[in-house]
Design an enzyme around this catalytic site. Structure first.
Site, PDB file in Angstrom:
ATOM      1  N   ALA A  87       0.898  -1.037   0.048  1.00 47.56           N
ATOM      2  CA  ALA A  87      -0.123   0.298   0.074  1.00 47.56           C
ATOM      3  C   ALA A  87       1.088   1.506   0.044  1.00 47.56           C
ATOM      4  CB  ALA A  87      -0.632  -0.085   0.704  1.00 47.56           C
TER       5      ALA A  87
ATOM      6  N   LYS B 201      -3.541   4.832  -4.309  1.00 48.70           N
ATOM      7  CA  LYS B 201      -4.350   3.044  -4.377  1.00 48.70           C
ATOM      8  C   LYS B 201      -5.855   2.759  -3.700  1.00 48.70           C
ATOM      9  CE  LYS B 201      -1.370   2.330  -7.646  1.00 48.70           C
ATOM     10  NZ  LYS B 201      -0.646   3.629  -7.956  1.00 48.70           N
TER      11      LYS B 201
ATOM     12  N   ASP C 161       1.840  -3.174   4.017  1.00 40.25           N
ATOM     13  CA  ASP C 161       3.600  -2.361   4.484  1.00 40.25           C
ATOM     14  C   ASP C 161       4.365  -3.126   4.785  1.00 40.25           C
ATOM     15  OD1 ASP C 161       3.874  -0.355   1.764  1.00 40.25           O
ATOM     16  OD2 ASP C 161       5.111  -0.202   2.982  1.00 40.25           O
TER      17      ASP C 161
ATOM     18  N   CYS D 230       4.959   0.394 -11.850  1.00 33.25           N
ATOM     19  CA  CYS D 230       5.645   1.733 -12.546  1.00 33.25           C
ATOM     20  C   CYS D 230       6.659   1.503 -13.790  1.00 33.25           C
ATOM     21  CB  CYS D 230       5.134   3.034 -12.258  1.00 33.25           C
ATOM     22  SG  CYS D 230       6.214   2.676 -10.417  1.00 33.25           S
TER      23      CYS D 230
END
Length: 408
Positions: A236, A241, A259, A357
């Site tokens: 996260a 998101k 996380d 990404c």
């Protein structure tokens, strides 16, 4: 706009701070802007834009100014070097060089000749290893992608559907002197054309929007969410998101945000409170037991995995000078491990989105293919490939929607 000597001194100092890896560029920018509250909006914009361009084109600028010993050692630049890099950048953009004593030995004709003789990796101003790797993986697409990654990033926001809609937010920002327009094909996205003091606006303070690239905003919808679902955002971070998931669930259901970094989850908690996202629960991943305890408990799993970040180099141009090829190889191994272990949290009949990404197929399609080949109970339903300059005007992202068809 007046470009003062003080502004240039700050600009050159900031460049050295960023390329010597003393600090990331965004932090350097924050510090200099905070220390120079008297700069006009135009001066602030010039500082940010020019600093990012100096960083993104530094390898090319070193070559053009005859500093070939600095081409692969940008962190060794001196203040004298920086003046000439800035001179070359100004010459390329404006066709002339300002009259400063530090530029007495600057030769525009030499810059022009060097530009004509530069090899492709220099023209693209990419680290040699990244150029070679991306060229191998993307083949003929790479030069176009690289040129797109060297453009300045546009600014986008995601409107929080729990509190507002795009039209109302655009009107509210307009009243405070900020122009924001709809983005075709991305429902809750607005492109901010005039930044102003965006984060001081009432709309931001009240949680009506978050800063998020329009490409990034296309990842969460891949999950095909419906109110009432149980969803886990397993990597996260600071939760951009997770907030999007909560909005698409209409605050009905459950979002577990995991996380390994507690400070990021603390940031997420604050953002969730501002956004009114009440269905988000944060949990620190302490060990593998944290994951095993959630086995087959979720309708949807989002794995926005750690990656090279090569898709967002427009936004973080200094990242390409921090990145090393071995670190990419290490990330690929980590991604493979995360996908294998964290996918256990998805129930049979549920769906998982693997996202990065990155522009590199070795982090994207190849990872998904490897996983499906090793796990025949999973199948690929859909893939999203956003390549700047090729299939996207936004940042570079990859997302794959996987379906768990049966138990292991």
């Amino acid at each position: 706009m007046t470009i003062t000597r003080q502004l240039l001194d700050c600009l050159h100092t900031a460049f050295l701070q960023a390329v010597t890896l003393e600090q990331y560029a965004d932090k350097v920018i924050q510090q200099h802007l905070a220390a120079n509250g008297g700069w006009t909006l135009e001066q602030r914009a010039y500082f940010v834009t020019t600093l990012y361009n100096l960083i993104r084109f530094s390898r090319k600028l070193c070559w053009l100014t005859g500093r070939k010993s600095r081409v692969d050692a940008i962190g060794e630049c001196t203040i004298e070097d920086v003046w000439h890099l800035w001179g070359a950048l100004t010459f390329l953009q404006e066709g002339h060089v300002p009259d400063y004593p530090e530029l007495e030995t600057f030769c525009a004709s030499d810059v022009q000749q060097a530009l004509e003789d530069a090899p492709l990796d220099i023209q693209l101003s990419m680290p040699r290893w990244l150029h070679e790797r991306a060229q191998q993986e993307l083949e003929s697409e790479w030069p176009t992608v690289a040129k797109a990654l060297n453009q300045s990033a546009s600014n986008f926001i995601r409107v929080n559907g729990l509190k507002a809609d795009a039209e109302s937010v655009a009107k509210a920002l307009s009243k405070q002197g900020i122009k924001a327009i709809p983005v075709g094909g991305v429902t809750d996205a607005l492109e901010v054309k005039q930044m102003g003091y965006l984060f001081r606006t009432d709309a931001f303070q009240s949680g009506q929007f978050e800063m998020q690239d329009a490409g990034s905003q296309q990842i969460v919808p891949l999950l095909e969410l419906k109110p009432g679902m149980k969803v886990v955002d397993a990597c996260a971070g600071a939760g951009g998101k997770s907030l999007h998931i909560a909005a698409l669930l209409k605050n009905k259901g459950r979002v577990l945000s995991l996380d390994i970094h507690e400070h990021k989850l603390d940031t997420l908690k604050k953002r969730a409170k501002r956004a009114g996202a009440h269905v988000i629960e944060t949990r620190l991943i302490q060990n593998n037991k944290t994951i095993k305890r959630q086995k087959e408990k979720f309708d949807r799993v989002l794995l926005d995995v750690p990656c090279s970040g090569t898709g967002v180099l427009r936004r973080n141009p200094d990242a390409k000078w921090h990145l090393e090829e071995q670190s990419v190889n290490d990330l690929i191994a980590l991604q493979q491990d995360i996908l294998q272990r964290y996918s256990q949290m998805c129930r049979v009949g549920g769906k998982l989105v693997y996202a990065t990404c990155s522009i590199l197929p070795s982090e994207n399609e190849q990872q998904v293919k490897r996983f499906v080949d090793n796990n025949p109970n999973w199948s690929v339903e859909r893939e999203l490939r956003l390549l700047p300059g090729i299939s996207s005007e936004f940042d570079g992202f990859y997302g794959a929607l996987l379906v768990k068809n049966s138990a292991e």
